[in-house]
Design an enzyme around this catalytic site. Sequence first.
Site, PDB file in Angstrom:
ATOM      1  N   CYS A  62      -8.116  -6.050  -9.744  1.00 55.71           N
ATOM      2  CA  CYS A  62      -7.487  -5.036 -10.621  1.00 55.71           C
ATOM      3  C   CYS A  62      -7.344  -3.936  -9.997  1.00 55.71           C
ATOM      4  O   CYS A  62      -8.138  -3.251  -9.604  1.00 55.71           O
ATOM      5  CB  CYS A  62      -8.616  -4.901 -11.682  1.00 55.71           C
ATOM      6  SG  CYS A  62      -8.191  -3.874 -13.072  1.00 55.71           S
ATOM      7  N   CYS A 110      -5.358   0.608   6.384  1.00 54.92           N
ATOM      8  CA  CYS A 110      -5.388   2.175   6.228  1.00 54.92           C
ATOM      9  C   CYS A 110      -6.814   2.607   5.728  1.00 54.92           C
ATOM     10  O   CYS A 110      -7.255   3.848   5.511  1.00 54.92           O
ATOM     11  CB  CYS A 110      -4.273   2.918   5.632  1.00 54.92           C
ATOM     12  SG  CYS A 110      -4.093   2.846   4.073  1.00 54.92           S
ATOM     13  N   CYS A 138      -7.211  -1.264   1.470  1.00 51.42           N
ATOM     14  CA  CYS A 138      -6.363  -1.614   2.358  1.00 51.42           C
ATOM     15  C   CYS A 138      -6.851  -1.802   3.591  1.00 51.42           C
ATOM     16  O   CYS A 138      -7.581  -1.069   4.247  1.00 51.42           O
ATOM     17  CB  CYS A 138      -5.113  -0.608   2.485  1.00 51.42           C
ATOM     18  SG  CYS A 138      -3.871  -1.069   3.581  1.00 51.42           S
ATOM     19  N   CYS A 143       0.266   3.186   3.533  1.00 54.06           N
ATOM     20  CA  CYS A 143       0.697   2.427   4.843  1.00 54.06           C
ATOM     21  C   CYS A 143       1.877   1.445   4.952  1.00 54.06           C
ATOM     22  O   CYS A 143       2.512   1.389   5.710  1.00 54.06           O
ATOM     23  CB  CYS A 143      -0.345   2.280   5.615  1.00 54.06           C
ATOM     24  SG  CYS A 143      -1.290   0.416   5.072  1.00 54.06           S
ATOM     25  N   CYS A 183       0.994  -1.201  -0.170  1.00 49.39           N
ATOM     26  CA  CYS A 183      -0.203   0.144   0.001  1.00 49.39           C
ATOM     27  C   CYS A 183       0.973   1.274   0.107  1.00 49.39           C
ATOM     28  O   CYS A 183       1.694   1.278   0.794  1.00 49.39           O
ATOM     29  CB  CYS A 183      -0.847  -0.072   1.110  1.00 49.39           C
ATOM     30  SG  CYS A 183      -1.882   1.494   1.286  1.00 49.39           S
TER      31      CYS A 183
END
Length: 163
Positions: A152, A132, A129, A84, A81
């Site tokens: 995707c 976060c 995510c 984070c 991510c």
Amino acid sequence: MNNYGKRIFLKAALGGVVSLATAALWASSAAAGKAFAVVKSDAEWRKILSPLAYRVLRKEYTEPPFSSPLNDEKRKGNFVCAGCGQKLFNALTKYESGTGWPSFWRPIRGAIGTKADYGLHLPRTEVHCSRCGGHIGHVFDDGPKPTGKRYCMNGAAMRFEPI
């Protein structure tokens, strides 16, 4: 809304403006009894993210197809991510979907969350995510075996960490 959700909204109000998409995600997460480990104000996100990563992760924007260098990434490693740093996808699960966005057939266990998305007036499943709450992309049921899923993802929502 439970007490956790009220605390998140209060923290957001004191720390800065949050997007409606982020507020809705926080509310749905809080209502489901889930808490994001990483919570920042809108101003804090703007400081740490590139303008494009901010638009994708915090405003649910979709980057143009074939625009991300991560679409062509083929090395061993992990896609994490951009907000984070949580590991989201192992490179071994990446495949060429032909869509113009990095695609995977399986996330790392516990790394993502999903919610219904009717933004295009068609039912889709948004992927975010789990640490976060940042918007990463969408998952579809037209992927390869063994899962049959196509995660995707927006390249701007991730970074690649080679191993």
